[in-house]
Design a protein around this motif. Structure first.
Motif, PDB file in Angstrom:
ATOM      1  N   HIS A  38       1.228   5.067   0.524  1.00 44.44           N
ATOM      2  CA  HIS A  38       0.514   6.171   1.160  1.00 44.44           C
ATOM      3  C   HIS A  38       0.896   7.461   0.450  1.00 44.44           C
ATOM      4  O   HIS A  38       1.955   8.029   0.681  1.00 44.44           O
ATOM      5  CB  HIS A  38       0.859   6.238   2.648  1.00 44.44           C
ATOM      6  CG  HIS A  38       0.218   7.371   3.368  1.00 44.44           C
ATOM      7  ND1 HIS A  38      -1.094   7.749   3.143  1.00 44.44           N
ATOM      8  CD2 HIS A  38       0.697   8.213   4.312  1.00 44.44           C
ATOM      9  CE1 HIS A  38      -1.379   8.780   3.930  1.00 44.44           C
ATOM     10  NE2 HIS A  38      -0.307   9.071   4.645  1.00 44.44           N
ATOM     11  N   ALA A  79      -8.178   2.728   3.394  1.00 42.16           N
ATOM     12  CA  ALA A  79      -7.416   1.811   2.537  1.00 42.16           C
ATOM     13  C   ALA A  79      -7.133   0.500   3.262  1.00 42.16           C
ATOM     14  O   ALA A  79      -7.308  -0.582   2.689  1.00 42.16           O
ATOM     15  CB  ALA A  79      -6.110   2.471   2.101  1.00 42.16           C
ATOM     16  N   LEU A 123       0.860  -1.179   0.000  1.00 38.47           N
ATOM     17  CA  LEU A 123       0.000   0.000   0.000  1.00 38.47           C
ATOM     18  C   LEU A 123       0.894   1.227   0.000  1.00 38.47           C
ATOM     19  O   LEU A 123       1.686   1.416   0.924  1.00 38.47           O
ATOM     20  CB  LEU A 123      -0.889  -0.011   1.252  1.00 38.47           C
ATOM     21  CG  LEU A 123      -1.705   1.238   1.565  1.00 38.47           C
ATOM     22  CD1 LEU A 123      -2.738   1.516   0.483  1.00 38.47           C
ATOM     23  CD2 LEU A 123      -2.377   1.097   2.924  1.00 38.47           C
ATOM     24  N   ILE A 170       2.875  -0.901   4.225  1.00 41.25           N
ATOM     25  CA  ILE A 170       2.594   0.498   3.888  1.00 41.25           C
ATOM     26  C   ILE A 170       3.905   1.238   3.645  1.00 41.25           C
ATOM     27  O   ILE A 170       4.778   1.266   4.513  1.00 41.25           O
ATOM     28  CB  ILE A 170       1.809   1.184   5.020  1.00 41.25           C
ATOM     29  CG1 ILE A 170       0.563   0.371   5.369  1.00 41.25           C
ATOM     30  CG2 ILE A 170       1.458   2.619   4.648  1.00 41.25           C
ATOM     31  CD1 ILE A 170      -0.043   0.730   6.707  1.00 41.25           C
ATOM     32  N   ASN A 226      -7.664   8.447   5.002  1.00 44.30           N
ATOM     33  CA  ASN A 226      -7.261   7.719   3.797  1.00 44.30           C
ATOM     34  C   ASN A 226      -6.555   6.416   4.141  1.00 44.30           C
ATOM     35  O   ASN A 226      -6.812   5.385   3.527  1.00 44.30           O
ATOM     36  CB  ASN A 226      -6.357   8.595   2.931  1.00 44.30           C
ATOM     37  CG  ASN A 226      -7.080   9.789   2.362  1.00 44.30           C
ATOM     38  OD1 ASN A 226      -7.504  10.670   3.102  1.00 44.30           O
ATOM     39  ND2 ASN A 226      -7.226   9.830   1.060  1.00 44.30           N
ATOM     40  N   VAL A 227      -5.665   6.460   5.118  1.00 40.41           N
ATOM     41  CA  VAL A 227      -4.957   5.251   5.547  1.00 40.41           C
ATOM     42  C   VAL A 227      -5.947   4.264   6.156  1.00 40.41           C
ATOM     43  O   VAL A 227      -5.935   3.074   5.827  1.00 40.41           O
ATOM     44  CB  VAL A 227      -3.831   5.590   6.556  1.00 40.41           C
ATOM     45  CG1 VAL A 227      -3.212   4.331   7.139  1.00 40.41           C
ATOM     46  CG2 VAL A 227      -2.760   6.451   5.895  1.00 40.41           C
ATOM     47  N   THR A 230      -3.325   2.056  -3.063  1.00 41.53           N
ATOM     48  CA  THR A 230      -2.994   3.443  -2.734  1.00 41.53           C
ATOM     49  C   THR A 230      -3.963   4.000  -1.690  1.00 41.53           C
ATOM     50  O   THR A 230      -5.097   3.546  -1.597  1.00 41.53           O
ATOM     51  CB  THR A 230      -3.028   4.338  -3.983  1.00 41.53           C
ATOM     52  OG1 THR A 230      -2.672   5.680  -3.600  1.00 41.53           O
ATOM     53  CG2 THR A 230      -4.385   4.352  -4.641  1.00 41.53           C
ATOM     54  N   THR A 231      -3.488   4.990  -0.942  1.00 45.80           N
ATOM     55  CA  THR A 231      -4.380   5.705  -0.024  1.00 45.80           C
ATOM     56  C   THR A 231      -5.058   6.870  -0.733  1.00 45.80           C
ATOM     57  O   THR A 231      -5.922   7.516  -0.157  1.00 45.80           O
ATOM     58  CB  THR A 231      -3.611   6.234   1.209  1.00 45.80           C
ATOM     59  OG1 THR A 231      -2.539   7.077   0.777  1.00 45.80           O
ATOM     60  CG2 THR A 231      -3.092   5.096   2.056  1.00 45.80           C
TER      61      THR A 231
END
Length: 135
Positions: free
Chosen positions: A22, A66, A20, A81, A62-63, A47-48
């Motif tokens: 960020h 996600a 992921l 991440i 967002n994190v 993606t975030t």
């Protein structure tokens, strides 16, 4: 290759891991295109999707979103991440975000959420060469 893309590649080498990034969608798109062209197959890079507003105000939501989406839909064994230039410059406290997410969602309390700081701006082209030269 950038440090975030390298971090994502390292996570892709772990069984059951989902990388992921960020940052903005553009940061992830760059890595995704690079990987798809190289490996010639679909790559599970997430993606975030930081917007301009989230970049200024912080990317906790967002994190959180996600991680929840990946955890519930893809069922990975680990979520790795990686930061990007945008979130490194802003100084998002991703480790703090992970702690809050673990407290808020008991299912994620023991789930492996691994954060790696991949500061693309620390090794710019001009300074990278100087680090290689003997003192």
């Amino acid at each position: 290759m950038s440090q975030p893309v390298g971090g994502a590649l390292a996570f892709m080498g772990l069984r059951g891991a989902m990388p992921l990034l960020h940052g903005s969608q553009g940061c992830t798109s760059f890595g995704l295109v690079l990987f798809v062209r190289h490996f010639k197959e679909a790559i599970p890079l997430q993606t975030t999707a930081m917007s301009e507003v989230a970049t200024v105000l912080g990317g906790f939501e967002n994190v959180e979103q996600a991680i929840l989406n990946i955890y519930n839909r893809a069922k990975p064994e680990l979520i790795g991440i990686c930061s990007t230039g945008v979130t490194e410059t802003k100084g998002d406290d991703v480790e703090g975000y992970i702690k809050l997410i673990r407290e808020k969602y008991p299912d994620l309390a023991k789930f492996p959420l691994v954060y790696v700081s991949t500061p693309i701006l620390k090794m710019r082209f001009r300074t990278a060469g100087r680090k290689q030269l003997p003192v």
